[in-house]
Every structure is written in structure tokens, then in C-alpha cells.
Design an enzyme around this catalytic site. Structure first.
Site, PDB file in Angstrom:
ATOM      1  N   LYS A  27       0.895  -1.103  -0.082  1.00  0.00           N
ATOM      2  CA  LYS A  27      -0.047  -0.024  -0.114  1.00  0.00           C
ATOM      3  C   LYS A  27       0.792   1.348  -0.152  1.00  0.00           C
ATOM      4  CE  LYS A  27      -1.650   1.555   3.969  1.00  0.00           C
ATOM      5  NZ  LYS A  27      -1.489   3.253   4.306  1.00  0.00           N
ATOM      6  N   ASN A  28       1.769   1.307   0.938  1.00  0.00           N
ATOM      7  CA  ASN A  28       2.775   2.562   1.266  1.00  0.00           C
ATOM      8  C   ASN A  28       3.284   2.735   0.133  1.00  0.00           C
ATOM      9  OD1 ASN A  28       1.246   3.282   3.396  1.00  0.00           O
ATOM     10  ND2 ASN A  28       2.449   2.593   4.810  1.00  0.00           N
ATOM     11  N   CYS A 121      -5.331  12.748  13.480  1.00  0.00           N
ATOM     12  CA  CYS A 121      -5.867  11.361  13.459  1.00  0.00           C
ATOM     13  C   CYS A 121      -5.737  10.776  14.617  1.00  0.00           C
ATOM     14  CB  CYS A 121      -5.311  10.758  12.375  1.00  0.00           C
ATOM     15  SG  CYS A 121      -3.901  10.071  12.584  1.00  0.00           S
ATOM     16  N   ARG A 126      -0.087  14.192  14.108  1.00  0.00           N
ATOM     17  CA  ARG A 126       0.485  14.013  12.737  1.00  0.00           C
ATOM     18  C   ARG A 126       0.646  15.356  12.057  1.00  0.00           C
ATOM     19  NH1 ARG A 126      -1.456   8.656   9.974  1.00  0.00           N
ATOM     20  NH2 ARG A 126       0.571   8.746   9.193  1.00  0.00           N
ATOM     21  N   ASP A 309       3.897  -0.230  12.472  1.00  0.00           N
ATOM     22  CA  ASP A 309       2.611  -0.582  11.848  1.00  0.00           C
ATOM     23  C   ASP A 309       2.288  -2.052  12.211  1.00  0.00           C
ATOM     24  OD1 ASP A 309       2.410   1.766  10.589  1.00  0.00           O
ATOM     25  OD2 ASP A 309       3.194   1.215   8.573  1.00  0.00           O
ATOM     26  N   ARG A 402      -9.085  -0.049   3.974  1.00  0.00           N
ATOM     27  CA  ARG A 402      -8.003   0.954   3.506  1.00  0.00           C
ATOM     28  C   ARG A 402      -6.600   0.419   3.144  1.00  0.00           C
ATOM     29  NH1 ARG A 402      -6.227   4.529   7.680  1.00  0.00           N
ATOM     30  NH2 ARG A 402      -4.911   4.741   5.964  1.00  0.00           N
TER      31      ARG A 402
END
Ligand code: EPZ
Length: 423
Positions: A27-28, A121, A126, A309, A402
Site C-alpha cells: 500500500k505505502n 487523526c 501528525r 505498523d 483502506r
């Protein structure tokens, strides 16, 4: 990935898990490589692109600006040649913090860009000060107001150096993408070197930029003639780690295919210390049923340290480990919220503050009605549901969409009893 309807997952736990599961693309990396393609005229073909909400959001932002996209399974073809020099849609940008990585490519291509101020968030405030300082170092003028940030260059950027006092993944990527389009050399000191950053660099090198990574110093000699290319995105190491922890926590025998074990070194050394048995090959990891799992301490850090993560799935695994484990989140301010949800499932956890906790185990978990607070926390609760006795209901399933493609369909194939219910 079309609908974004609110949904929940219902899981009936304690079904044995096993067999084989495949890891999809990162994803990233996908998000950043799509953003970097703004600088490439002609058709770019990306392989191994996961069909997840965050990727879809990046596509929607660029489609609104005139980008052309078509997808066939995990292959994404894009042509951003005729992108209009307009600002990205603020409503879409606000939905995904990672859209900050559009600043580098849009500023390089059009000389100006304006984006809404990204809000806080659930995992912390952030801010974007590291991005702002980096672009100021490169000579950009930045006007900030309550609602947005406007970036522009009145004269062409000169050869420059960006020194990050503190490491940031997306701020490093923003500068790398920007610099790949500059004729003069840019040097970044104290850059992030996560595998996703390195994959973005490989993509830009193949497109024609000259980039050298020397520890945390990155030297970039860009070109305004980046070439179209066909590129395969690396496997998602966080998805791979999620499956590995799921297998270990459920005492399954699971072969996890299409991953790069070199990206999982910090996790696998923890597995060894915890007595979790595994075999690894060039592109697979086989987790073996390990009845006794030992407690350990986890402190998150920038790559090659233990990834933030994976902190939440690991926190769940520690509830199944024998003894007392200490967990410390060093990257984000507020990423332990999921521990309150695990407590609802019977986990024995002492939360010391917003960054630190002690976890006692092994503790059998029971089903509960819980909330998936963010992407990784949501994936963690799925693992919790799979190893808990009885029924677990996880609200806000879309947080998990997501970053994990069709998660319930893939987990059913390895024995999970999990259903998505639209609400
Ligand atoms: C990237 O976020 C990832 N997101 C995150 O993935 C990941 O958790 C994080 O890096 C750390 O590895 C994407 O790549 C899209 P940072 P990023 O800037 O770049 C503070 C996931 O679940 N900070 O390295 O936003 C920040 O608040 C996620 O896939 C500032 O103070 O992370 C945080 O505490 C979520 N000012 C720390 O630095 C800034 O200008 C590290 O953030 C920027 C960051």
C-alpha cells in the site's frame, strides 16, 4: 474496490487456521509511485497494485485532475500526461493523509500547489512541519492559513540540501519525488530508508533519475525527461507480518507466499526470541504451530527497527505469550488505543500512558463487540476475533479496507469464520 459503505465483521473464533495465503503489493509504495507518476509523460504500467481504498483515493484525486487510469486485476495502467494544473480536490485530500505526497510531484511539475491542512487523526496529531521545512529549504514559498497550505516557486529551485532533524517517511518521499525532476543535485540527510522508500527510489531510477542511497544520506540527480516504464511494486511487508502474527497467535501452520523475508528481519528475530518456529525461503515464510510462546519487549523505531505498523498485531500476540511483556510505541503519540478493545476481550493489560503498556499472558480471549479504530488496529482485532472463544463483532470494517484487500475472502480460504455485514 467500489463501495465504501459502512460495514462490520462478524467472526466466530477458534477455528483452526492453515494452508496458504498470498501477500499483495505494498500500500505505502503503491500510493507514492502513483503520485510520482505525475512527473512521467506517457503510459506507466504498475504491477502488483493492491485494490484497496487508499489506492483508490489517490486514483480518484488524480482522475479529477485529468489523469487516465485503467485496472486489470493487480495491474494498473495510468497516463498523467494531460493532468491539468489545478489543485487536488480538498475533500478527497482530507480523506487520506498520505495525499501529502502529491505536493512534491505537483510542485515540481506545475511550480505551485495548494492542499488543505491535514487534520489530526486517531494515532496522533501528525503535523506536516517536516514537509514544510524541507520545501522551504528547497526554496519554496509557503503560505499557511487556517484551511490550507499554498506552496510555490517564484524562481527555479537551485541545488539544495535538506536535513531532517527527525525522520519522516512521507516527507523524505516528497523530497525524493520533487528532486527526481530537478536538473541540479539534491542531497537529503537523515532520510527515511524504509523498504517502501527504497522501492520508490528504484522506480524513479528506472524512469531515469540518478539516485544514490548512502546510509541515511540520499543524493538525487533528477531529470525533466523521466521516461514511461513498467514496474512491479514490492510485496506489502505489513500485510505479510499481519498474516505471520495471525498464524502464530492461532497456533496454525501457514505458508505465506509472495513476500520478501528480508523486509521482516526485526519481526523474525522477535519470533525467534519468543520461540515461534518458522521456515523462510526467497519469497515465502512458513509459520509452524508453536504451542509455547514466550513474552518479549517491543520498542518501535524507524526501519530497520521494529515497525510501528506491526506494533498493534504484536501487542495482540503478546497476550498469548507466557510472562510479562513491555510494549513501547516510539513513533506515534497515540497508537495504543486498540489495547482498550483487547481488554474488552479479556486481555490482561496495564496501560501506563499513551505510548507504553505491560501485557500479561497467556490469556484466553473471548468474543466482544469492538471498534476498529484505525487500519492496523482493525487488522489486530480480526486476529483477536479469530483466536477468541465465541462471537466477535468488529465495527468500522472500512478502516481495514483502506489497506487489506478483500480480507474476509482471503481469510476464509485459510479456515477463518468471518463475514462482512453491511450496515
Ligand atoms: C508513514 O506515515 C506511513 N504512511 C505510515 O503507515 C507509517 O506508520 C509511518 O510512515 C511510520 O513508518 C504512509 O507511508 C502513507 P512519518 P508518515 O512522517 O510518513 C511525526 C499505515 O498504517 N511527524 O514518518 O505520515 C508524526 O506525527 C501507516 O500504513 C511530525 O511531527 O509518518 C509521527 O509521530 C499509518 N511532523 C512521526 O513523525 C511531520 O511533518 C513519524 O511520522 C511529519 C511527521
Amino acid at each position: 474496490m467500489k463501495s465504501q459503505q459502512t460495514a462490520k465483521f462478524i467472526i466466530h473464533g477458534l477455528n483452526p487456521l492453515g494452508g496458504e495465503i498470498e501477500v499483495y503489493g505494498s500500500k505505502n509504495t503503491a500510493i507514492k509511485i502513483i503520485a510520482a507518476s505525475v512527473l512521467i509523460p506517457g503510459q506507466v504500467i504498475l504491477n502488483n497494485v493492491p485494490d484497496i481504498l487508499d489506492v483508490q483515493k489517490m486514483i480518484s484525486i488524480l482522475e479529477k485532475m485529468g489523469g487516465i487510469f485503467s485496472r486489470q486485476d493487480h495491474q494498473l495502467t495510468l497516463d498523467l500526461t494531460d493532468l491539468r494544473p489545478i489543485d487536488p480536490d480538498p475533500d478527497l485530500v482530507r480523506q487520506m493523509r498520505a495525499s501529502i505526497v502529491l505536493v512534491g510531484p505537483l510542485l515540481a511539475r506545475f511550480g505551485k500547489v495548494s492542499i488543505p491542512h491535514p487534520g489530526g487523526c486517531l494515532i496522533g496529531p501528525r503535523p506536516i512541519d517536516r514537509h514544510l521545512k524541507a520545501f522551504r529549504d528547497l526554496g519554496a514559498e509557503i503560505i499557511e492559513n487556517q484551511h490550507n497550505c499554498q506552496f510555490k516557486f517564484s524562481q527555479s529551485p537551485q541545488a539544495k540540501k535538506v536535513i531532517f532533524n527527525k525522520i519522516s517517511v512521507t516527507a523524505s518521499e516528497n523530497v525524493i519525488i520533487f528532486a527526481a525532476f530537478q536538473k541540479q543535485k539534491t542531497i537529503i540527510e537523515n532520510a527515511a530508508i524504509e523498504p517502501e522508500v527504497i522501492d520508490l527510489i528504484e522506480f524513479l531510477k528506472l524512469a531515469g533519475a540518478k539516485i544514490q542511497v548512502l546510509g541515511r544520506r540520499i543524493e538525487i540527480l533528477g531529470t525533466q525527461q523521466l521516461k514511461p516504464l513498467n514496474y512491479k511494486i514490492i510485496p506489502d511487508r505489513i500485510e505479510a507480518a499481519t498474516f505471520a502474527i495471525m498464524a502464530a497467535a492461532s497456533r496454525g501452520n501457514l505458508n505465506i507466499k509472495h513476500l520478501n523475508p528480508d523486509h521482516l528481519t526485526s519481526l523474525l528475530s522477535k519470533f525467534q526470541a519468543m520461540g515461534i518456529k518458522f521456515e523462510k525461503g526467497k519469497d515465502f515464510l512458513y509459520i509452524k504451530n508453536s504451542p509455547k510462546i514466550l513474552a518479549t519487549n517491543i520498542f518501535t523505531a524507524e526501519y530497520p527497527g521494529f515497525p510501528t505498523d506491526i506494533q498493534s498485531p504484536m501487542g495482540l500476540l503478546l497476550t498469548q505469550a507466557e510472562g510479562k511483556s513491555r510494549l513501547k510505541e516510539n513513533i506515534f503519540e497515540n497508537r495504543l488505543g486498540y489495547l482498550l478493545e483487547l481488554q474488552k476481550m479479556g486481555a490482561k493489560i496495564k496501560i501506563i500512558n499513551s505510548k507504553e503498556a505491560i501485557i500479561f499472558g497467556p490469556t484466553p480471549l473471548h468474543g466482544a463487540k469492538i471498534n476498529s479504530l484505525d487500519l492496523r488496529a482493525g487488522a489486530t482485532l480480526i486476529i483477536g476475533g479469530l483466536i477468541a472463544k465465541g462471537k466477535t463483532e468488529i465495527l468500522q470494517a472500512e478502516n481495514i479496507d483502506r489497506g487489506y484487500e478483500k480480507i474476509e475472502e482471503r481469510l476464509k480460504k485459510i479456515g477463518a469464520r468471518i463475514e462482512r455485514v453491511l450496515i
